[in-house]
Motif scaffolding. Structure first.
Motif, PDB file in Angstrom:
ATOM      1  N   THR A 155      -1.990   7.219   3.509  1.00 44.81           N
ATOM      2  CA  THR A 155      -1.961   6.065   4.413  1.00 44.81           C
ATOM      3  C   THR A 155      -0.564   5.463   4.389  1.00 44.81           C
ATOM      4  N   ILE A 203      -3.074  -0.092  -7.646  1.00 47.05           N
ATOM      5  CA  ILE A 203      -1.806   0.609  -7.802  1.00 47.05           C
ATOM      6  C   ILE A 203      -1.216   0.311  -9.178  1.00 47.05           C
ATOM      7  N   GLU A 247       0.820  -1.212   0.000  1.00 48.29           N
ATOM      8  CA  GLU A 247       0.000   0.000   0.000  1.00 48.29           C
ATOM      9  C   GLU A 247       0.856   1.266   0.000  1.00 48.29           C
ATOM     10  N   ARG A 269      -1.389  -8.485  -6.191  1.00 47.70           N
ATOM     11  CA  ARG A 269      -1.596  -7.685  -4.979  1.00 47.70           C
ATOM     12  C   ARG A 269      -1.731  -6.207  -5.317  1.00 47.70           C
ATOM     13  N   LEU A 270      -0.861  -5.704  -6.186  1.00 49.15           N
ATOM     14  CA  LEU A 270      -0.935  -4.299  -6.590  1.00 49.15           C
ATOM     15  C   LEU A 270      -2.223  -4.013  -7.348  1.00 49.15           C
ATOM     16  N   ARG A 323      -0.644   0.719  11.366  1.00 46.50           N
ATOM     17  CA  ARG A 323      -1.308   1.376  10.247  1.00 46.50           C
ATOM     18  C   ARG A 323      -1.590   2.829  10.615  1.00 46.50           C
ATOM     19  N   LEU A 382      -5.054  -3.551  -5.019  1.00 52.12           N
ATOM     20  CA  LEU A 382      -4.993  -2.265  -4.337  1.00 52.12           C
ATOM     21  C   LEU A 382      -5.214  -1.092  -5.286  1.00 52.12           C
ATOM     22  N   ASP A 432      -3.308   5.790   9.262  1.00 54.08           N
ATOM     23  CA  ASP A 432      -4.327   5.832   8.209  1.00 54.08           C
ATOM     24  C   ASP A 432      -5.054   7.177   8.176  1.00 54.08           C
ATOM     25  N   ARG A 453       1.907   3.249  -3.479  1.00 54.76           N
ATOM     26  CA  ARG A 453       0.973   3.976  -4.343  1.00 54.76           C
ATOM     27  C   ARG A 453       1.592   5.300  -4.786  1.00 54.76           C
TER      28      ARG A 453
END
Length: 538
Positions: free
Chosen positions: A343, A291, A246, A285-286, A369, A289, A371, A249
């Motif tokens: 985040t 990304i 994450e 995974r990207l 996290r 998300l 956030d 990004r």
């Protein structure tokens, strides 16, 4: 039995990699060392990094030997000057893989030839065995991240003209070097603009034996790198680009891997095949998300220098396009600097990100996290207690309403921004009063207790209270009285001027009571008067 089998398979993969690389020539680290420099610095000389030796190897290639306090010894760094010189140059930090050293990219990977027409200053620091992590070796600690992300930038600042804008800071590497590049980018997304990984393991938990063997090659004990993958899972996640995806990004992401075989060949490179499957998972995974990234699964290619030379050339050809590529995500750093939302995930107890400083007091490792962070507030997910200091986003001296809500209840209070426009918050996260000082089997359940609880902090401008309103009214009365006294004095002066013949009808713009110079200590411009009042209020 199962663990012994995994270690044996990992050792065999490393030996296969070593044999394949040796076909291109001997490792520089095996026939050259730093013994010619004499004993390592001690005492005061060992407290700061410094250059112990430097050489000019070609018109563009320089070789340095730096003493590093983070490592406690001298290591090598090679630097390629820009092929297209400029007043300030963007930087590519190019990392080698396990079993190689700082000379490998120029000796085996044609880095000098491939960057001949590029504007980049290419720095190739040593990475030891290739853990790209903080590693305990006996009584010593080898802090490779500190060397790469703090001491190398300081070295570049002192010796070269460098553009430090995030868009001009790039990371790349092969195999474990690509892992290090992607991890450093996930740790510091506000410092870098692009990152590339060639044939790199990006999910350490899927490659535990390889990471363990590489750490042991540097002299560490087994499972001392990030600990046991079961009991110390948080440490593995804190060092995993996959787990911290994450944070990536808004960066230009480029990674590739070969299929593990060559056309017409029956043999298969199992290590490259495994890394290619990790690349597929990282790309998925990207995608989940949302990304943007560039993933290149090659239909052929082994875990060797011909493949990495090809990948470096391909990546360099795309950099100019990527630097000019317009996207709403690419200006994230500017928006965040103005209080925009972001985040961030981190396994560190102390971290700085986009000007925010976060300190977590904890008794065991965890991934925190941070956030929905903006000028309006933030939230923290984890256990322990926290201290958060904002950037200079607020009016110095102004009061703000603070609202903190979490597992321990709700708390509301007012806080005045400091003279730099910053606010500081302290509080408790979940399980802060229950996490045992000495973890053990009986307290194992505390590891996960409360880690999913969220503590939220909200910030808003505080209204002026009644007492301050009364003070403002009193100030207004005092200023009005002073104005009346000033007017009366001016009229008296004007009358005296007429009586003494100082005022004549030849100057129609000059009225009785006005003088050509303002009385000492009196503001006659409404703007200055307002500024003085504002200053007194603050």
């Amino acid at each position: 039995m199962r663990r012994s089998l995994i270690i044996a398979m990992g050792a065999r993969a490393i030996r296969t990699l070593t044999a394949a690389r040796s076909q291109r020539g001997r490792y520089p680290a095996r026939d050259q060392n730093t013994s010619f420099l004499g004993p390592e610095p001690r005492g005061k000389d060992a407290r700061t990094w410094h250059i112990r030796d430097k050489r000019k190897l070609s018109p563009r290639l320089r070789e340095f030997f730096l003493y590093s306090p983070a490592l406690g010894r001298t290591v090598g760094v090679r630097v390629l000057l820009p092929g297209v010189p400029a007043e300030v140059s963007p930087v590519i930090c190019l990392f080698h893989g396990g079993g190689d050293d700082f000379r490998s990219w120029t000796d085996f990977g044609s880095a000098e030839e491939l960057t001949l027409d590029s504007p980049y200053l290419v720095v190739m620091p040593d990475g030891g065995a290739g853990t790209y992590s903080r590693l305990a070796v006996g009584s010593e600690v080898h802090d490779w991240p500190r060397f790469h992300t703090e001491e190398i930038p300081a070295f570049l600042t002192a010796n070269f003209s460098v553009d430090w804008a995030p868009g001009s800071q790039l990371l790349a590497g092969l195999s474990m070097g690509g892992y290090g590049a992607m991890k450093y980018a996930a740790w510091h997304p506000d410092r870098y603009g692009s990152v590339a990984a060639f044939s790199s393991p990006l999910d350490p938990l899927s490659t535990v034996p390889a990471f363990d063997i590489i750490a042991m090659r540097e002299g560490a004990r087994s499972l001392s790198l990030f600990g046991d993958p079961g009991l110390d899972r948080s440490e593995w996640l804190a060092n995993s680009p996959y787990a911290l995806a994450e944070n990536l990004r808004g960066l230009d992401l480029w990674f590739s891997a070969g299929s593990g075989s060559l056309e017409g060949a029956k043999d298969r490179d199992l290590l490259e095949s495994m890394i290619s499957s990790q690349g597929e998972r990282f790309s998925a995974r990207l995608n989940a998300l949302g990304i943007r990234h560039s993933w290149f699964p090659r239909t052929s290619g082994l875990h060797n220098w011909p493949s990495w030379e090809r990948e470096l050339g391909a990546w360099l050809k795309t950099l100019a396009k990527r630097r000019d590529y317009a996207s709403s995500d690419r200006d994230r750093t500017d928006r965040v600097a103005d209080g925009g939302q972001f985040t961030y995930l981190s396994g560190h107890a102390l971290f700085d990100i986009h000007g925010w400083r976060v300190e977590i007091s904890r008794r065991r490792g965890q991934v925190v996290r941070f956030d929905a962070v903006s000028a309006a507030g933030f939230s923290l997910t984890g256990t322990g207690s926290f201290r958060v200091r904002t950037p200079a986003l607020f009016d110095p001296g102004r009061r703000y309403d603070i609202s903190v809500s979490g597992p321990g209840g709700d708390n509301a209070y007012q806080q005045k921004a400091d003279k730099k426009g910053r606010l500081t918050f302290t509080g408790r996260l979940a399980a802060a009063m229950h996490d045992p000082i000495i973890p053990g089997k009986r307290t194992a359940h505390f590891t996960a207790l409360g880690q999913d609880e969220v503590t939220a902090v909200r910030i808003s401008s505080a209204p002026v209270d009644a007492a301050e309103n009364r003070r403002h009214s009193s100030d207004e009365v005092d200023r009005a009285a002073a104005d009346r006294r000033h007017t009366a004095a001016a009229e008296a002066d004007g009358k005296a001027a007429v009586d003494e013949g100082l005022y004549t009808a030849d100057d129609p713009d000059q009225l009785p009571g006005e003088t050509t110079q303002a009385p000492a200590g009196v503001y006659i411009e409404s703007g200055r008067e307002s500024s003085a009042a504002d200053s007194s209020e603050r």
